[in-house]
Every structure is written in structure tokens, then in C-alpha cells.
Design an enzyme around this catalytic site. Sequence first.
Site, PDB file in Angstrom:
ATOM      1  CG  ASP A  15      -2.245   0.727   0.951  1.00 38.04           C
ATOM      2  OD1 ASP A  15      -3.283   0.059   0.905  1.00 38.04           O
ATOM      3  OD2 ASP A  15      -2.231   1.966   0.742  1.00 38.04           O
TER       4      ASP A  15
ATOM      5  CB  VAL B 111       0.519   0.167  -7.764  1.00 37.44           C
ATOM      6  CG1 VAL B 111       0.707  -0.845  -6.648  1.00 37.44           C
ATOM      7  CG2 VAL B 111      -0.760   0.970  -7.580  1.00 37.44           C
TER       8      VAL B 111
ATOM      9  CG  ASN C 264      -7.787  -4.647  -4.475  1.00 35.23           C
ATOM     10  OD1 ASN C 264      -8.951  -4.707  -4.856  1.00 35.23           O
ATOM     11  ND2 ASN C 264      -7.429  -4.066  -3.327  1.00 35.23           N
TER      12      ASN C 264
ATOM     13  CE1 TYR D  42     -13.134   2.880  -9.588  1.00 35.21           C
ATOM     14  CE2 TYR D  42     -15.123   2.104 -10.673  1.00 35.21           C
ATOM     15  CZ  TYR D  42     -14.137   1.934  -9.723  1.00 35.21           C
ATOM     16  OH  TYR D  42     -14.155   0.820  -8.917  1.00 35.21           O
TER      17      TYR D  42
ATOM     18  CE  LYS E  13     -11.512  -0.235 -10.976  1.00 37.06           C
ATOM     19  NZ  LYS E  13     -10.389  -0.911 -10.287  1.00 37.06           N
TER      20      LYS E  13
ATOM     21  CB  THR F 178     -15.794   0.383   1.456  1.00 40.80           C
ATOM     22  OG1 THR F 178     -16.434   1.241   0.509  1.00 40.80           O
ATOM     23  CG2 THR F 178     -15.238  -0.815   0.726  1.00 40.80           C
TER      24      THR F 178
HETATM   25  N1  LIG Z   1     -15.731  -0.508  -3.045  1.00 40.64           N
HETATM   26  C1  LIG Z   1     -16.479  -0.811  -4.098  1.00 40.64           C
HETATM   27  O1  LIG Z   1     -17.718  -0.679  -4.080  1.00 40.64           O
HETATM   28  C2  LIG Z   1     -15.840  -1.356  -5.344  1.00 40.64           C
HETATM   29  C3  LIG Z   1     -16.615  -1.916  -6.347  1.00 40.64           C
HETATM   30  C4  LIG Z   1     -16.013  -2.431  -7.501  1.00 40.64           C
HETATM   31  C5  LIG Z   1     -14.628  -2.350  -7.627  1.00 40.64           C
HETATM   32  N2  LIG Z   1     -13.867  -1.785  -6.653  1.00 40.64           N
HETATM   33  C6  LIG Z   1     -12.429  -1.733  -6.832  1.00 40.64           C
HETATM   34  O2  LIG Z   1     -11.820  -2.527  -5.830  1.00 40.64           O
HETATM   35  C7  LIG Z   1     -10.531  -2.025  -5.507  1.00 40.64           C
HETATM   36  C8  LIG Z   1     -10.428  -1.789  -4.017  1.00 40.64           C
HETATM   37  O3  LIG Z   1     -11.466  -0.924  -3.640  1.00 40.64           O
HETATM   38  P1  LIG Z   1     -11.790  -0.582  -2.113  1.00 40.64           P
HETATM   39  O4  LIG Z   1     -13.182  -0.114  -2.064  1.00 40.64           O
HETATM   40  O5  LIG Z   1     -11.339  -1.696  -1.254  1.00 40.64           O
HETATM   41  O6  LIG Z   1     -10.843   0.711  -1.939  1.00 40.64           O
HETATM   42  P2  LIG Z   1     -10.227   1.406  -0.636  1.00 40.64           P
HETATM   43  O7  LIG Z   1     -10.163   2.853  -0.942  1.00 40.64           O
HETATM   44  O8  LIG Z   1     -10.925   0.940   0.597  1.00 40.64           O
HETATM   45  O9  LIG Z   1      -8.734   0.804  -0.621  1.00 40.64           O
HETATM   46  C9  LIG Z   1      -7.834   1.055  -1.647  1.00 40.64           C
HETATM   47  C10 LIG Z   1      -6.422   0.966  -1.113  1.00 40.64           C
HETATM   48  O10 LIG Z   1      -5.529   1.219  -2.191  1.00 40.64           O
HETATM   49  C11 LIG Z   1      -4.472   2.045  -1.747  1.00 40.64           C
HETATM   50  N3  LIG Z   1      -3.926   2.798  -2.891  1.00 40.64           N
HETATM   51  C12 LIG Z   1      -4.502   3.814  -3.575  1.00 40.64           C
HETATM   52  N4  LIG Z   1      -3.661   4.278  -4.503  1.00 40.64           N
HETATM   53  C13 LIG Z   1      -2.525   3.532  -4.411  1.00 40.64           C
HETATM   54  C14 LIG Z   1      -1.283   3.554  -5.102  1.00 40.64           C
HETATM   55  N5  LIG Z   1      -1.038   4.439  -6.079  1.00 40.64           N
HETATM   56  N6  LIG Z   1      -0.344   2.659  -4.741  1.00 40.64           N
HETATM   57  C15 LIG Z   1      -0.572   1.762  -3.751  1.00 40.64           C
HETATM   58  N7  LIG Z   1      -1.723   1.712  -3.050  1.00 40.64           N
HETATM   59  C16 LIG Z   1      -2.676   2.588  -3.383  1.00 40.64           C
HETATM   60  C17 LIG Z   1      -5.134   2.964  -0.736  1.00 40.64           C
HETATM   61  O11 LIG Z   1      -4.161   3.526   0.153  1.00 40.64           O
HETATM   62  C18 LIG Z   1      -6.110   2.020  -0.040  1.00 40.64           C
HETATM   63  O12 LIG Z   1      -5.532   1.402   1.099  1.00 40.64           O
HETATM   64  C19 LIG Z   1     -10.346  -0.771  -6.363  1.00 40.64           C
HETATM   65  O13 LIG Z   1      -9.645  -1.096  -7.542  1.00 40.64           O
HETATM   66  C20 LIG Z   1     -11.783  -0.374  -6.681  1.00 40.64           C
HETATM   67  O14 LIG Z   1     -11.868   0.389  -7.849  1.00 40.64           O
HETATM   68  C21 LIG Z   1     -14.445  -1.300  -5.507  1.00 40.64           C
END
Ligand SMILES: NC(=O)c1ccc[n+]([C@@H]2O[C@H](COP(=O)([O-])OP(=O)(O)OC[C@H]3O[C@@H](n4cnc5c(N)ncnc54)[C@H](O)[C@@H]3O)[C@@H](O)[C@H]2O)c1
Length: 254
Positions: free
Chosen positions: A37, A59, A85, A153, A157, A188
Site C-alpha cells: 500500500d 503502484v 487491486n 473510472y 476498469k 466499505t
Molecule cells: N468498493 C467498491 O464498491 C468497489 C466496487 C467495484 C470495484 N472496486 C475496486 O476494488 C478495488 C479496491 O477498492 P476498495 O473499495 O477496497 O478501496 P479502498 O479505498 O478501501 O482501498 C484502496 C487501497 O488502495 C491504496 N492505494 C490507492 N492508490 C494507491 C497507489 N497508487 N499505490 C498503492 N496503493 C494505493 C489505498 O491507500 C487504499 O488502502 C479498487 O480497484 C476499486 O476500484 C471497488
Amino acid sequence: MERLAGRVAVVTGAGSGIGLATVRRLSAEGALAVCVDVNEDAGKAAADEVGGEFVRCDVTDEEAVRALFDGVAERHGRVDIAFNNAGISPPDDDSILVTGLDAWERVIKVNTTSVFLCCKYAIPHMQRQGKGSIINTASFVALMGAATSQIAYTASKGGVLALTRELGVQFAREGIRINALCPGPVATPLLLELFAKDPERAARRLVHVPMGRFAQPEEIAAAVAFLASDDASFMTAAQFVVDGGITGAYVTPL
Ligand SMILES: NC(=O)c1ccc[n+]([C@@H]2O[C@H](COP(=O)([O-])OP(=O)(O)OC[C@H]3O[C@@H](n4cnc5c(N)ncnc54)[C@H](O)[C@@H]3O)[C@@H](O)[C@H]2O)c1
């Protein structure tokens, strides 16, 4: 079940949400979780909780991503699983009419370019092993359009899906499986806070979810564990949808 005993799993975005639930699940199934992270406190806490390893890495930074995967291979001998992710969904990503190029480029970089980089530097280790499983996080919005747009976004994706499909096909005969995960909306803290403030908006959204609720992060983590494991041994280049029925629905029951 210890489906992942002895495996080394790299999870990006491990400090929060889906990533955090996934490091817990992969560890419970026997894997060593490398918790990646950009947020040091959150990533470290995740690693400490599961007895894994924390690596701070942005990343989007090519050198850092290369060093991440080479470092894991050097320290642990292998890279069995890469769950790519980490992602963002910032408020300035909106309708195309108001979204600036800066927001567009930022979102594409974190959500899509990062997946390109993580695959690029994970795959050579998996080629050496003749085995590996990569799971890239896309979203149900890569499969369906929304009138309430987050244009960058959605495009980011869609890119993850296309990239994953092609890589899955390219490396299928080398024992490397590469799949995209399409979660529906997950409960979340951020999403819940947003909808707690505006119950009407939440209700409007839930009408489209046949199950009538958001996913728990643990439900998405269970799908990742499946794709990571040998139970998914005949799955590659797939779009694995875990969305409570959203993409199957035309109208939903009251
Ligand atoms: N939450 C949803 O409803 C949902 C739905 C579909 C897809 N997603 C996808 O799932 C994934 C995770 O989502 P989430 O809701 O758990 O997000 P979140 O915001 O709870 O967690 C994301 C994590 O990624 C880290 N991060 C962000 N940019 C970064 C970088 N450049 N380098 C390293 N780490 C980095 C953040 O610090 C955070 O800890 C994402 O790709 C999101 O687009 C989420």
C-alpha cells in the site's frame, strides 16, 4: 481449508476495504501475504494483523513495482499470486462534461497503468515457476453504463478487462492464469458514510441490486481466494462477476 498453504501472495491496496479483507482470507487459507500500500500505517497494520510482510509501494511507479516483485521473489523464492487491486475513485471524476484531463489521467494511471505494471513485473517470476495466478480488480461498471457517470473510472476498469483478457490468452499455455474480478458495490466505510448522509440516494442505488444490499468485503475476498487457488485451475482470461445479480437484472423486485 488451507488451499493456499506455502503460497506467496502479493496484494496491492492491502490497507483497506477489499484488499484488507483479502489479505485476511488468503492468510487464513495458508498463504504468506505481502501487503502492499502507499498508505504506510494502514499497510503495516494489515501485515502485522496477519503475520505477513508490508511493502510500501506506489503502484504507479514503474521502478517501485519492479522492485516490489523482484524483492518478493528474492526474499521468498516465488510469486504465486498477484492480486492487483489498488484503485481510486475520486470525486472530481464525474460526467465527461465537467471532468478535467488531470482527473482522467490520475484515475487511468492508478487504476489501469498500475495493473499493466504489476502484470509486467509479476509474470516473469511466474514464467520461471511455470505457474501463477493473477487477479486484476475491475468492476461491474466495466460491463454496464450508468447515467450518473464517473467517466474515467469506468474507462479505467474497461481497460483492466481488455488487458486481462489478452494476457490470460497469451500466457495460458505457461500455467499462468490471469482473471479479472468484477465486484458490485461493496459496503466499505466510505460508501456507507456517503449513503448514511443520503438514504434516498442509497435506496435509488439498491433498487438495481437484486439482492437488495451491498457486498461485504469478505464476499469479494472469498472470490479472490477461489481464483487464486487450484479450484479455479481451468479459469483464465475470464471476467468473474460478484455483483449480487446487478448485471443479470433488467428490472428487480420491490
Ligand atoms: N468498493 C467498491 O464498491 C468497489 C466496487 C467495484 C470495484 N472496486 C475496486 O476494488 C478495488 C479496491 O477498492 P476498495 O473499495 O477496497 O478501496 P479502498 O479505498 O478501501 O482501498 C484502496 C487501497 O488502495 C491504496 N492505494 C490507492 N492508490 C494507491 C497507489 N497508487 N499505490 C498503492 N496503493 C494505493 C489505498 O491507500 C487504499 O488502502 C479498487 O480497484 C476499486 O476500484 C471497488
